[in-house]
Design an enzyme around this catalytic site. Structure first.
Site, PDB file in Angstrom:
ATOM      1  N   LYS A  79      14.063   5.048  -4.671  1.00  9.60           N
ATOM      2  CA  LYS A  79      12.927   4.677  -3.416  1.00  9.60           C
ATOM      3  C   LYS A  79      13.285   5.648  -2.477  1.00  9.60           C
ATOM      4  CE  LYS A  79       9.079   3.391  -0.329  1.00  9.60           C
ATOM      5  NZ  LYS A  79       8.824   1.527   0.002  1.00  9.60           N
ATOM      6  N   SER A 154       3.519   2.054  -0.507  1.00  9.20           N
ATOM      7  CA  SER A 154       4.569   3.504  -0.142  1.00  9.20           C
ATOM      8  C   SER A 154       5.440   3.817  -1.007  1.00  9.20           C
ATOM      9  CB  SER A 154       5.229   2.871   1.457  1.00  9.20           C
ATOM     10  OG  SER A 154       5.723   2.246   1.249  1.00  9.20           O
ATOM     11  N   SER A 178       3.365  -2.373  -1.120  1.00  4.25           N
ATOM     12  CA  SER A 178       4.210  -0.974  -0.917  1.00  4.25           C
ATOM     13  C   SER A 178       4.478  -1.046  -3.129  1.00  4.25           C
ATOM     14  CB  SER A 178       4.926  -1.068  -0.364  1.00  4.25           C
ATOM     15  OG  SER A 178       4.438   0.249   0.513  1.00  4.25           O
TER      16      SER A 178
HETATM   17  N1  GLN Z   1       0.303  -0.100   3.651  1.00  7.01           N
HETATM   18  C1  GLN Z   1       0.922  -1.084   4.104  1.00  7.01           C
HETATM   19  C2  GLN Z   1       1.610  -0.675   5.163  1.00  7.01           C
HETATM   20  O1  GLN Z   1       1.151   0.854   5.577  1.00  7.01           O
HETATM   21  C3  GLN Z   1       2.301  -1.654   3.347  1.00  7.01           C
HETATM   22  C4  GLN Z   1       3.127  -1.025   3.094  1.00  7.01           C
HETATM   23  C5  GLN Z   1       4.425  -1.567   2.632  1.00  7.01           C
HETATM   24  O2  GLN Z   1       4.293  -2.559   1.756  1.00  7.01           O
HETATM   25  N2  GLN Z   1       5.699  -0.742   3.192  1.00  7.01           N
HETATM   26  O3  GLN Z   1       2.151  -1.178   6.071  1.00  7.01           O
END
Ligand code: GLN
Length: 499
Positions: A79, A154, A178
């Site tokens: 990532k 994400s 995410s």
């Molecule tokens: N969708 C959640 C957010 O936007 C979690 C994102 C994540 O786990 N990085 O914060």
């Protein structure tokens, strides 16, 4: 024969028997990326040269008879939020465009030491804020199951890369879901380890008290092998746990749930969950019962408030963490024509460099932390966090692991939620409590929803530092599902242009 469709475990075995070299295996994956990434867009940067160099080094060590780590020579997708020395690291943001870190994050250092070959950096929502990769400043990733849908986010690029056989392994981060959510939406395995189980050193910070790095793979055992390769205490991360790493590889091999107590969280299911998601989840529960587990229903009444509290805590921490992108130290600088002062250049740069969702969160977080509102918002959210933690503690006093669907729906269409932040936030309703409590969780594919033919994930959760428990349940359930289906779930994925 070893192909891109083999598991990481099979690849590792073939490498150790010298049936294939790491250079050959790496080239197979680079060719695959070349062939399909125009459609999937899982990668922001493919480091062909670096990957071949790493693979060559592992092959040389193996030829010299050196003792190697279990995953030595196996390729991986990283990532783009983890610093890798000399390789672009953008966190999906324009503000870090062209930044090449002068050092390796601890996870990258561990991967390199284990001989894992890093193919490149994967797409993600900007600063990991999002659930679809649509917030990336570099375009969205397509779900390999259906290119009109998102892979989740994400860490959507990492999940899509593994599902599209561009890499057998990938690394993601999970602040509110995410890793688990994109794993569920692409039909692969993803794990958010216990908070502090994997070092955050060199990981671009979003919400430091919630962020955690974790593994993606196509099987539970592969996920466990990668988990053990990256986990462990790190002096450079003050929240890193100084205790032995849970024995997740051994747990993944047990294939037995006899006598285990499994709690179904009443609040994370039923109304609001897609019919096919509930159906596949319930069928998986039946398999666990057939394997000798006992299912009980448990209630976590405060989970109702977890999402709202998360959207105060995460933006608050983000507003502070993102202050470092000031155009002075590194990253983008815009408007520095000699006529403006530093403050103005900072402001122009931040306006140009941050996307809409990131700005929304900075504003939200700054507001929540401002004097006069701090107690009402941030303070209340912290209290809710404690209540969520207590709900888990009470539940784990009755059972060994807890389960729920990972997401309320299967993969949604690109564009479907991108103009409705709250609808997007709701896709993490079942994953956020885990981060709030600092425990670990796995997303395991349990079938395709009958109504749309898209993957469904089961979330398996365990108490702090008992990550081995969800590997045990996940491994056993995966084996039971495999014998029921006769073939892996991913063999149903459409071939992308030839695939
Ligand atoms: N969708 C959640 C957010 O936007 C979690 C994102 C994540 O786990 N990085 O914060």
């Amino acid at each position: 024969m070893t192909t891109i469709y083999s598991s990481a475990t099979e690849m590792a075995q073939a490498l150790s028997k010298k049936d294939i070299s790491s250079v050959e295996l790496t080239k197979l994956h680079l060719d695959r990326i070349e062939a399909v990434d125009g459609k999937v867009h899982a990668f922001l940067h493919v480091d062909s040269q670096g990957a071949i160099a790493q693979a060559t080094a592992v092959d040389a060590k193996r030829a010299a008879g050196e003792k190697l780590s279990p995953l030595a020579g196996v390729p991986l997708a990283l990532k783009d939020i983890l610093a890798q020395k000399g390789v672009p690291t953008t966190a999906g943001s324009k503000i870090l465009q062209d930044w090449r870190p002068p050092y390796d994050s601890t996870v990258v250092a561990k991967l390199k030491a284990a001989g894992v070959v890093i193919l490149g950096k994967t797409n993600m929502d900007e600063f990991a804020m999002g659930s679809s990769t649509e917030n990336s400043a570099y375009g969205t990733t397509q779900n390999p199951w259906d290119l009109t849908r998102t892979p989740g986010g994400s860490s959507g690029g990492s999940a899509a890369a593994v599902a599209a056989f561009q890499a057998p392994l990938a690394i993601g981060t999970d602040t509110g879901g995410s890793i688990r959510q994109p794993a569920a939406l692409t039909g692969i395995v993803g794990v958010k380890p216990t908070y502090g189980g994997v070092s955050r050193y060199g990981v671009v910070a979003y919400s430091s008290s919630l962020d955690q790095v974790g593994p993606f793979a196509r099987t539970v055992l592969d996920t466990a092998l990668l988990h053990e390769a990256i986990a462990g205490h790190d002096e450079r991360d003050s929240t890193s746990i100084n205790a032995p790493v849970p024995q997740v590889v051994a747990a993944a091999k047990k294939l037995d749930v006899k006598g285990m107590k499994i709690g179904v969280i009443k609040e994370l299911g039923g109304t609001g969950f897609q019919a096919g998601v509930s159906q596949r989840f319930n069928e998986a529960l039946e398999l666990l019962v057939a394997g000798g587990a006992q299912i009980v229903e448990v209630s976590c009444p405060n989970f109702e408030y977890a999402l709202a509290a998360y959207y105060l805590i995460a933006p608050s921490e983000a507003s502070s963490n993102l202050a470092r992108f000031d155009s002075m130290r590194y990253g983008l600088r815009v408007g520095d024509d000699g006529s403006k002062g530093a403050e103005e250049v900072m402001s122009i740069t931040r306006e140009a460099g941050f996307g809409k969702e990131v700005k929304r969160r900075i504003i939200l977080g700054t507001y929540a932390l401002s004097s006069g509102y701090y107690d009402a918002y941030y303070g209340s959210a912290q209290k809710v966090r404690t209540l969520v933690k207590q709900d888990f503690e009470k539940a784990f006093a009755q059972v060994d692991v807890l389960v729920s669907p990972v997401t309320p729906t299967t993969a949604f269409k690109i564009g479907e939620k991108s103009n409705d932040p709250v609808a997007m936030y709701l896709s993490d309703i079942a994953t956020i409590p885990v981060n709030m409590a600092g425990i670990g969780g796995m997303s395991l594919p349990v079938g395709l929803a009958p109504e749309d033919g898209l993957p469904v994930g089961m979330q398996i959760m365990a108490p702090v530092m008992q990550d081995d428990r969800f590997y045990r349940v996940g491994g056993a359930l995966e084996a039971a599902l495999l014998s029921k289906w006769g073939k892996p779930l991913l063999s149903n994925i459409p071939e992308l242009g030839g695939m």
